[in-house]
Design a protein around this motif. Structure first.
Motif, PDB file in Angstrom:
ATOM      1  N   SER A 143      28.048  48.940  30.788  1.00 25.63           N
ATOM      2  CA  SER A 143      28.044  48.543  32.309  1.00 25.63           C
ATOM      3  C   SER A 143      26.848  48.969  33.054  1.00 25.63           C
ATOM      4  O   SER A 143      26.714  48.516  34.016  1.00 25.63           O
ATOM      5  CB  SER A 143      29.363  48.557  32.825  1.00 25.63           C
ATOM      6  OG  SER A 143      29.597  50.179  32.999  1.00 25.63           O
ATOM      7  N   GLN A 151      26.983  44.554  35.222  1.00 23.91           N
ATOM      8  CA  GLN A 151      28.000  45.307  36.382  1.00 23.91           C
ATOM      9  C   GLN A 151      29.095  44.519  36.546  1.00 23.91           C
ATOM     10  O   GLN A 151      30.098  45.258  37.253  1.00 23.91           O
ATOM     11  CB  GLN A 151      27.274  45.521  37.502  1.00 23.91           C
ATOM     12  CG  GLN A 151      25.970  46.374  37.333  1.00 23.91           C
ATOM     13  CD  GLN A 151      26.140  47.886  36.972  1.00 23.91           C
ATOM     14  OE1 GLN A 151      27.338  48.465  37.191  1.00 23.91           O
ATOM     15  NE2 GLN A 151      25.285  48.640  36.403  1.00 23.91           N
ATOM     16  N   LEU A 152      29.393  43.448  36.122  1.00 22.64           N
ATOM     17  CA  LEU A 152      30.601  42.589  36.271  1.00 22.64           C
ATOM     18  C   LEU A 152      31.250  42.291  35.117  1.00 22.64           C
ATOM     19  O   LEU A 152      30.869  41.352  34.436  1.00 22.64           O
ATOM     20  CB  LEU A 152      30.285  41.291  37.110  1.00 22.64           C
ATOM     21  CG  LEU A 152      29.802  41.414  38.680  1.00 22.64           C
ATOM     22  CD1 LEU A 152      28.196  41.128  38.640  1.00 22.64           C
ATOM     23  CD2 LEU A 152      30.577  40.564  39.407  1.00 22.64           C
ATOM     24  N   ARG A 166      31.808  38.646  33.254  1.00 24.54           N
ATOM     25  CA  ARG A 166      31.071  37.329  33.815  1.00 24.54           C
ATOM     26  C   ARG A 166      29.653  37.537  32.990  1.00 24.54           C
ATOM     27  O   ARG A 166      29.314  38.500  32.542  1.00 24.54           O
ATOM     28  CB  ARG A 166      30.495  37.806  35.373  1.00 24.54           C
ATOM     29  CG  ARG A 166      31.894  37.987  36.049  1.00 24.54           C
ATOM     30  CD  ARG A 166      32.778  36.762  36.158  1.00 24.54           C
ATOM     31  NE  ARG A 166      33.823  36.758  37.155  1.00 24.54           N
ATOM     32  CZ  ARG A 166      34.633  35.613  37.407  1.00 24.54           C
ATOM     33  NH1 ARG A 166      34.681  34.668  36.775  1.00 24.54           N
ATOM     34  NH2 ARG A 166      35.447  35.963  38.358  1.00 24.54           N
ATOM     35  N   PHE A 187      35.129  33.677  41.497  1.00 23.32           N
ATOM     36  CA  PHE A 187      34.815  34.934  41.697  1.00 23.32           C
ATOM     37  C   PHE A 187      35.532  35.600  43.042  1.00 23.32           C
ATOM     38  O   PHE A 187      35.800  34.626  43.996  1.00 23.32           O
ATOM     39  CB  PHE A 187      33.238  34.993  42.257  1.00 23.32           C
ATOM     40  CG  PHE A 187      32.396  34.998  41.101  1.00 23.32           C
ATOM     41  CD1 PHE A 187      31.629  35.874  40.738  1.00 23.32           C
ATOM     42  CD2 PHE A 187      32.343  33.444  40.290  1.00 23.32           C
ATOM     43  CE1 PHE A 187      30.777  35.889  39.445  1.00 23.32           C
ATOM     44  CE2 PHE A 187      31.266  33.547  39.283  1.00 23.32           C
ATOM     45  CZ  PHE A 187      30.561  34.579  38.787  1.00 23.32           C
ATOM     46  N   GLU A 229      33.399  40.613  44.023  1.00 22.79           N
ATOM     47  CA  GLU A 229      32.444  40.352  43.285  1.00 22.79           C
ATOM     48  C   GLU A 229      31.248  39.684  44.007  1.00 22.79           C
ATOM     49  O   GLU A 229      30.013  39.896  43.508  1.00 22.79           O
ATOM     50  CB  GLU A 229      32.864  39.256  42.060  1.00 22.79           C
ATOM     51  CG  GLU A 229      33.959  39.792  40.947  1.00 22.79           C
ATOM     52  CD  GLU A 229      34.309  38.929  40.019  1.00 22.79           C
ATOM     53  OE1 GLU A 229      34.412  39.158  38.848  1.00 22.79           O
ATOM     54  OE2 GLU A 229      34.765  37.815  40.602  1.00 22.79           O
ATOM     55  N   ILE A 251      26.869  33.999  36.583  1.00 16.32           N
ATOM     56  CA  ILE A 251      26.434  34.747  37.858  1.00 16.32           C
ATOM     57  C   ILE A 251      25.059  33.768  38.416  1.00 16.32           C
ATOM     58  O   ILE A 251      25.258  33.516  39.644  1.00 16.32           O
ATOM     59  CB  ILE A 251      25.948  35.942  37.795  1.00 16.32           C
ATOM     60  CG1 ILE A 251      27.296  36.879  37.288  1.00 16.32           C
ATOM     61  CG2 ILE A 251      25.496  36.497  38.841  1.00 16.32           C
ATOM     62  CD1 ILE A 251      27.042  38.353  36.793  1.00 16.32           C
ATOM     63  N   ILE A 262      27.380  41.087  43.863  1.00 16.80           N
ATOM     64  CA  ILE A 262      26.311  40.390  43.194  1.00 16.80           C
ATOM     65  C   ILE A 262      25.244  40.529  44.310  1.00 16.80           C
ATOM     66  O   ILE A 262      24.042  40.448  44.239  1.00 16.80           O
ATOM     67  CB  ILE A 262      26.730  39.044  42.953  1.00 16.80           C
ATOM     68  CG1 ILE A 262      27.566  38.782  41.736  1.00 16.80           C
ATOM     69  CG2 ILE A 262      25.683  37.998  42.827  1.00 16.80           C
ATOM     70  CD1 ILE A 262      28.496  37.831  41.678  1.00 16.80           C
ATOM     71  N   LEU A 319      32.270  51.432  39.708  1.00 17.60           N
ATOM     72  CA  LEU A 319      32.596  50.226  38.687  1.00 17.60           C
ATOM     73  C   LEU A 319      32.215  50.699  37.277  1.00 17.60           C
ATOM     74  O   LEU A 319      33.299  50.322  36.280  1.00 17.60           O
ATOM     75  CB  LEU A 319      31.547  49.223  38.904  1.00 17.60           C
ATOM     76  CG  LEU A 319      32.072  47.928  38.260  1.00 17.60           C
ATOM     77  CD1 LEU A 319      33.378  47.291  38.868  1.00 17.60           C
ATOM     78  CD2 LEU A 319      30.732  46.847  38.152  1.00 17.60           C
TER      79      LEU A 319
END
Length: 206
Positions: free
Chosen positions: A180, A95-96, A99, A70, A74, A104, A78, A172
Motif C-alpha cells: 500500500s 493506497q486504496l 480499488r 466510492f 475514499e 479510480i 483520492i 491507511l
DNA sequence: AAGCACATCAACCGCCAGGCG
DNA sequence: TCGCCTGGCGGTTGATGTGCT
C-alpha cells in the motif's frame, strides 16, 4: 512498417468478455498463477491477447477487489493523493485497498473532476479557480510523511520519501498490506508541475 | 412510447521502462 | 552496450445505461 502487434489480432476476440472467457481465465490463474501474460491466452484456451487477459484479471476478476460505490473518505483520499501525485493512477490505487487504477481514473474523470469544479477548484492544479497564484492543498493536515519504517518524516537518499495518507487519524498503511505504500520523489512533483509548498520539512536532528 | 443527450465504465491503444540475452 | 520482449501505465474510445423532453 509499424510496431509489431502484441498478438495475432486476426485470431483474437475483442470487446466485452463473455462469462465463459472469465471462467477460463479465473480457473487458469487459480491453477497456474499469473505467470507470463503473453503465453497465458494460448495455455488457457482463450482467443484473447495477453494484455487483454491481464487487464481483465487486474481490473475485474481479482478476488480482492472491492467494487461498489466510492465512500466520501475514499473521495477525499483520492483528491489528496492526486494533489500530491498527479495522474499517477496506479500509485494512487496502491493506497486504496480493493480499488484499481482504471476504476479510480474513471471515477476521477466522471465524478471528482466535477466535484472539485463545483468547489471552485481546478482539478489539475488543485488551485482555486479565481486565485490561481495561491496554492492551498486540500486537508494537508490529513497527511503525514513517513519513512519506510513508518516513522514520521525522514528524507531518504535522492530525496525519496514515503507518502502515507491518514484517514480519521489512522494511517491507511496500517489497514492495508505492504503494497500500500508509494514512493515519490520531489523531482517527480516538480516535473509534474505540482507545487510542493506543503508543510513538509526534514526532522531536526540533534 | 420514442428519440435524444448525457453519464458511466469496460476495454483498447500506444508508449515507456526494465529485464534479459 | 545494444536490441528485443514483456509488463505496466495513462489516455482515449465506444457500448450501454439512464434521465429528460
Amino acid at each position: 512498417m509499424g510496431r509489431s502487434p502484441c498478438c495475432e489480432k486476426e485470431h483474437t476476440n475483442k470487446g466485452a468478455w463473455s462469462r465463459e472467457e472469465d471462467e477460463r481465465l479465473i480457473s487458469y490463474i487459480k491453477a497456474h498463477g499469473e505467470g507470463c501474460w503473453r503465453s497465458l491466452p494460448t495455455a488457457a484456451g482463450l482467443q484473447r491477447c495477453g494484455k487483454s487477459c491481464r487487464l481483465r484479471w487486474r481490473n475485474y476478476l481479482r478476488p480482492d477487489l472491492k467494487r461498489g460505490k466510492f465512500t466520501e473518505e475514499e473521495d477525499e483520499l483520492i483528491i489528496n493523493l492526486h494533489s500530491l501525485l498527479g495522474n499517477k493512477w496506479s500509485l494512487i490505487a496502491t493506497q486504496l485497498a480493493g480499488r484499481t487504477d482504471n476504476e479510480i481514473k474513471n471515477y476521477w474523470n466522471t465524478h471528482i473532476k466535477r466535484k472539485l469544479l463545483s468547489r471552485g477548484i481546478d482539478p489539475q492544479t488543485h488551485r482555486t479557480l479565481n486565485a490561481a497564484s495561491s496554492f492551498t492543498p486540500h486537508n494537508t493536515n490529513n497527511f503525514q510523511l513517513l519513512d519506510i519504517q513508518g516513522s514520521p518524516m525522514q528524507f531518504l537518499p535522492n530525496n525519496i520519501c514515503k507518502v502515507s495518507p491518514i484517514i480519521n487519524g489512522a494511517s491507511l498503511s496500517e489497514e492495508s498490506n505492504s503494497n500500500s505504500s508509494s514512493v515519490v520523489t520531489a523531482e517527480e512533483h516538480v516535473s509534474d508541475g505540482i507545487n510542493l509548498e506543503l508543510s513538509i520539512r526534514p526532522p531536526s536532528f540533534g
